[in-house]
Structures are given as structure tokens and as C-alpha cells.
Scaffold this motif. Structure first.
Motif, PDB file in Angstrom:
ATOM      1  N   ILE A 187       0.864  -1.186   0.000  1.00  0.00           N
ATOM      2  CA  ILE A 187       0.000   0.000   0.000  1.00  0.00           C
ATOM      3  C   ILE A 187       0.896   1.230   0.000  1.00  0.00           C
ATOM      4  O   ILE A 187       1.865   1.310   0.768  1.00  0.00           O
ATOM      5  N   SER A 188       0.583   2.203  -0.822  1.00  0.00           N
ATOM      6  CA  SER A 188       1.415   3.405  -0.946  1.00  0.00           C
ATOM      7  C   SER A 188       1.069   4.430   0.132  1.00  0.00           C
ATOM      8  O   SER A 188      -0.107   4.618   0.476  1.00  0.00           O
ATOM      9  N   GLY A 189       2.113   5.062   0.651  1.00  0.00           N
ATOM     10  CA  GLY A 189       1.908   6.234   1.499  1.00  0.00           C
ATOM     11  C   GLY A 189       1.995   6.008   2.988  1.00  0.00           C
ATOM     12  O   GLY A 189       2.101   6.967   3.752  1.00  0.00           O
ATOM     13  N   VAL A 190       1.950   4.748   3.452  1.00  0.00           N
ATOM     14  CA  VAL A 190       1.978   4.474   4.894  1.00  0.00           C
ATOM     15  C   VAL A 190       3.433   4.454   5.357  1.00  0.00           C
ATOM     16  O   VAL A 190       4.224   3.641   4.891  1.00  0.00           O
ATOM     17  N   GLY A 191       3.765   5.344   6.271  1.00  0.00           N
ATOM     18  CA  GLY A 191       5.091   5.402   6.860  1.00  0.00           C
ATOM     19  C   GLY A 191       5.054   5.009   8.318  1.00  0.00           C
ATOM     20  O   GLY A 191       4.104   4.361   8.787  1.00  0.00           O
ATOM     21  N   ASN A 192       6.066   5.430   9.060  1.00  0.00           N
ATOM     22  CA  ASN A 192       6.227   4.950  10.433  1.00  0.00           C
ATOM     23  C   ASN A 192       5.098   5.410  11.354  1.00  0.00           C
ATOM     24  O   ASN A 192       4.430   4.601  11.988  1.00  0.00           O
ATOM     25  N   TRP A 193       4.884   6.713  11.441  1.00  0.00           N
ATOM     26  CA  TRP A 193       3.889   7.183  12.417  1.00  0.00           C
ATOM     27  C   TRP A 193       2.465   6.886  11.947  1.00  0.00           C
ATOM     28  O   TRP A 193       1.576   6.608  12.760  1.00  0.00           O
ATOM     29  N   VAL A 194       2.222   6.908  10.625  1.00  0.00           N
ATOM     30  CA  VAL A 194       0.892   6.563  10.123  1.00  0.00           C
ATOM     31  C   VAL A 194       0.597   5.081  10.381  1.00  0.00           C
ATOM     32  O   VAL A 194      -0.513   4.713  10.768  1.00  0.00           O
ATOM     33  N   GLY A 195       1.624   4.225  10.203  1.00  0.00           N
ATOM     34  CA  GLY A 195       1.443   2.807  10.492  1.00  0.00           C
ATOM     35  C   GLY A 195       1.111   2.555  11.950  1.00  0.00           C
ATOM     36  O   GLY A 195       0.250   1.714  12.277  1.00  0.00           O
TER      37      GLY A 195
END
Length: 426
Positions: A187-195
């Protein structure tokens, strides 16, 4: 790192200040790392004099559509950003130090021809961003690399993220769920804090394996991905507009103790896939197998709960050798060692007695197991040379006088010295 919300804010600024305007001039600094599959000179030639038609986004990537091909595709990396001369460069709020122009660490500067004039700079202090040119029609940008290798965007491709597609995709791999979310191929766009925000919202522990999640958990996880990413994009990543109970507003400064949410729940941290993950243990409980190298406990992570440390510890073999030497001591019982590693000046022992035992065992093993001790050779007495009478120092005798030799026979003395010389040479 700028994630899906921050990139949405950047695209919003591009549409506001750059779309519909003509690029009058371009300045670019040559950087073989940031410019991918192109050069600064080719970049200048490709967009100078052209009109900016549109700007778009897929996850962490964004693009600038020109009036004719090629078009610009860029990634911000860890610290990249687009700075506008008539607006603050801050991700979340304006900064007083953003008034300097051109900004530091810029890679290219675009100047518009129409009024009000505006300059746009791409900055990247750590040089982890990427600037590309793609030669295709505007509607085909997402069908080219690197966008085509990435997964769907949870906001603009919401209809593609069906339950059937999601469950089939996530069950193909057996990895920690946090690592799966960070993989842009999924999935595009999910980084550390969003995850972390997604997993807290779904009440799933970040270390739990993807193939151990129940259908109920997977459905909740998908709903959390869609809702959290929608809020991030809808608020343009402005932290003040996030819900008050979000981890994002309370997770930072992890070095401080007793980090808590407004409801009093404690926030803890654990490394998953090389990234520091924030989670709430009272909410995100483990319901299946998790990673072996970490259990959510800092003590376990450094090996204090395991005699030989974690399975992947670089000191596992050394610690096992120390343990064997200690258990071999017949009269001394040594407690389990604290796994601090064994290096120069360190033995891993807990007290001075343990250090002595280890040193003694090393000496004994070297004497009995490797090779027997060699006798120390006796020092050979060196012959002295008779320099002749003291009254005439210029005349020196070459006669060699052997120790304990009382004979005045020159012949015998010479013969004996010759034999000794041969023996010493052999």
C-alpha cells in the motif's frame, strides 16, 4: 519522513502556486544521487518554457504534469521538501527561520513568468530524495516506474482496496504486520507514524505476524487504513487538526518516561523492521505469534532475559563460550550472565571472582588442550676476547679464551674455539 499526509499538503501547495503558470527559468545543481536516470542539465532543458498543467500524488510520490512530455516525478526521501518563496516551508506550521532565500540544500529553483511571480525550490539536506523525468502522456504517468511497482493509494484508489483483495494480499506473507504496512509495494503512502496510528486504531500489536490475524482483525485493519489515511490527507497533515486521542500528538520525545494518552493509557516503544514503533500495550494485545527477536520488552531486546541473548545477537556465540567456561568450574556456582557483549576490556562476568575463574580456565586450557609447555633454553655463555697486555693496547690478541680453561697451549685453545664456533653455527 514525509508520508501520505505531508505529500498531500505539498501537492496542494503546487496546485495553488505553480499550476497554470509558465516556467520562465530553471537553476539546477548537479547531484548524481538525487537526479535519478537523468541529469540537472536534462532537467532544465525538459521543463524550461513549459506550462505546469497539473500536480498529483500516489502515496509518498508526487508528480508535476507539464504542457508536453517529459513530466516530473519526485520523492521527498527523509528530509526533502518543496519550498515556495511566497509561503512558509513548514510541514505542519510556519517557522521563523524559513525566511532565507534561496533555502539551504536546494537542488533546483523554478521561476514563474506570470504575476505574482513565485520561485519554487526542491530542498533535500540528506540527499535521500529522488527527481525523475518520465516521457509519456500525462494520463499514463502512473503506469511507469517507479509508480507502477507501488501498491494502491488508500485515498485516491479507495475502490481498489476491497476486502477480498486486501485479505488475499496480506495473507501471502508471514511478516510482522507493521513491516507489511511499511512496504510500499503493498500500500502506498503508509510510513512509520501513520502505520502506528493505524495499528492502534485497529487494536493490533505491531509485532504480530500477518498470517495469524483473524478475519475480524483484518477487516478492522483495512477500515483503519482507509480512515486514518483519509484524515491525514483531509487535514493536510496539520497536527492541530488531528483527533486528540491519536498517538501522533503524544508519541514524540520517546526518551521521556511515562508517555501517556489523555485517557491515561501508557505508550511504549519497540523496534519492528528496524523502525521504532509506538503502541499501547493495554489496547494492542498479542493474539498470535510475534517476532522472535523482540517481545515488546526493552530488556529482552538487549538480551537480559536470555542467557545467550537473542538468536540474532552478534554476541550469541561468545556468550555461549563464556557460559561453558563458567559451568566447567567445579567449585564455584556462577549466576547467569548479563548479556553485555564480550569485547576489548569486557568479559561479561558479573564480579571479580568470575573474571578470575575465566582467566584461570583460559590458562589451563591453553596448557593441556593446545600444546605442552616448552622448556626454557639455558643461556649460553659467550666467550671473551683477550685484548692483550694493558701496556700496549694497540696490539690485540686474537686468541679466544674459554671460560674455566686453564690451559696455556695455544693450539689446544684454538682447536677448542673452532669446535665451539661450529657448534654455535649449527
Amino acid at each position: 519522513m514525509p508520508e501520505i499526509g505531508e505529500v498531500a499538503k505539498l501537492v496542494h501547495q503546487l496546485q495553488k502556486h505553480l499550476v497554470g503558470k509558465t516556467i520562465a527559468s530553471v537553476r539546477a545543481i548537479e547531484d548524481t544521487i538525487v537526479y535519478k536516470d537523468t541529469t540537472s542539465e536534462l532537467f532544465k532543458e525538459a521543463i524550461t518554457g513549459k506550462k505546469v498543467v497539473d500536480a498529483g500524488q500516489q502515496g509518498k510520490y508526487f508528480w508535476i504534469v507539464m504542457s508536453s512530455p517529459p513530466h516530473v516525478i519526485a520523492h521527498l526521501g527523509m528530509t526533502g521538501w518543496m519550498t515556495f518563496s511566497n509561503q512558509s516551508a513548514g510541514w505542519y506550521k510556519p517557522k521563523e527561520e524559513d525566511n532565507e532565500w534561496p533555502p539551504k540544500h536546494w537542488k533546483f529553483l523554478l521561476s514563474t513568468a506570470e504575476d505574482p511571480k513565485c520561485e519554487v525550490a526542491f530542498t533535500d539536506p540528506r540527499r535521500l530524495g529522488r527527481i525523475r523525468l518520465v516521457d509519456c502522456q500525462a494520463g499514463q504517468i502512473r503506469n511507469h516506474s517507479p509508480l507502477k511497482e507501488n501498491g494502491p493509494d488508500p485515498v485516491i484508489d479507495r475502490e481498489k482496496l476491497s476486502k477480498d483483495w486486501f485479505i488475499e494480499k496480506i495473507k501471502k506473507k508471514r511478516v510482522p504486520v507493521k513491516s507489511w504496512l511499511l512496504d510500499q509495494a503493498n500500500i502506498s503512502g503508509v510510513g512509520n507514524w501513520v502505520g502506528d496510528e493505524i495499528l492502534y486504531n485497529a487494536k493490533i500489536h505491531p509485532e504480530q505476524y500477518t498470517n495469524s490475524l483473524s478475519d475480524t482483525q483484518l477487516n478492522q485493519l483495512l477500515e483503519s487504513i482507509l480512515s486514518v489515511c483519509s484524515v491525514c490527507v483531509g487535514t493536510l497533515a496539520e497536527q492541530e487538526r488531528f483527533p486528540e486521542e491519536w498517538l501522533m500528538k503524544h508519541r514524540w520525545s520517546k526518551g521521556k518516561k511515562d508517555k501517556k494518552l489523555p485517557n491515561g493509557r501508557k505508550i511504549e516503544f519497540v523496534k519492528v523492521g528496524g523502525r521504532t514503533s509506538a503502541f499501547v500495550p493495554t489496547v494492542q494485545k498479542k493474539t498470535g505469534p510475534t517476532t522472535e527477536e523482540a517481545t515488546g520488552s526493552t530488556k529482552r531486546a538487549i538480551g537480559t532475559n536470555d542467557e545467550n541473548g537473542p538468536p540474532n545477537s552478534p554476541f550469541a556465540k561468545k556468550d555461549s563460550k563464556l557460559t561453558n567456561k563458567r559451568t566447567a568450574a567445579p567449585k564455584k556456582k556462577v549466576p547467569a550472565p548479563v548479556n553485555k557483549g564480550v569485547g576489548k576490556g569486557e568479559t561479561g562476568a558479573e564480579d571479580d571472582d568470575d573474571i578470575d575463574d575465566i582467566e584461570n580456565n583460559d590458562k589451563e586450557s591453553s596448557m593441556t588442550e593446545e600444546e605442552p609447555a616448552k622448556p626454557v633454553p639455558k643461556k649460553r655463555k659467550t666467550p671473551t676476547i683477550d685484548k692483550g697486555p694493558k701496556g700496549n693496547p694497540e696490539k690485540k690478541s686474537k686468541r679466544v679464551v674459554m671460560p674455566n680453561n686453564t690451559s696455556n697451549d695455544k693450539g689446544s685453545t684454538r682447536r677448542r674455539s673452532t669446535r665451539i664456533g661450529r657448534k654455535g653455527a649449527s
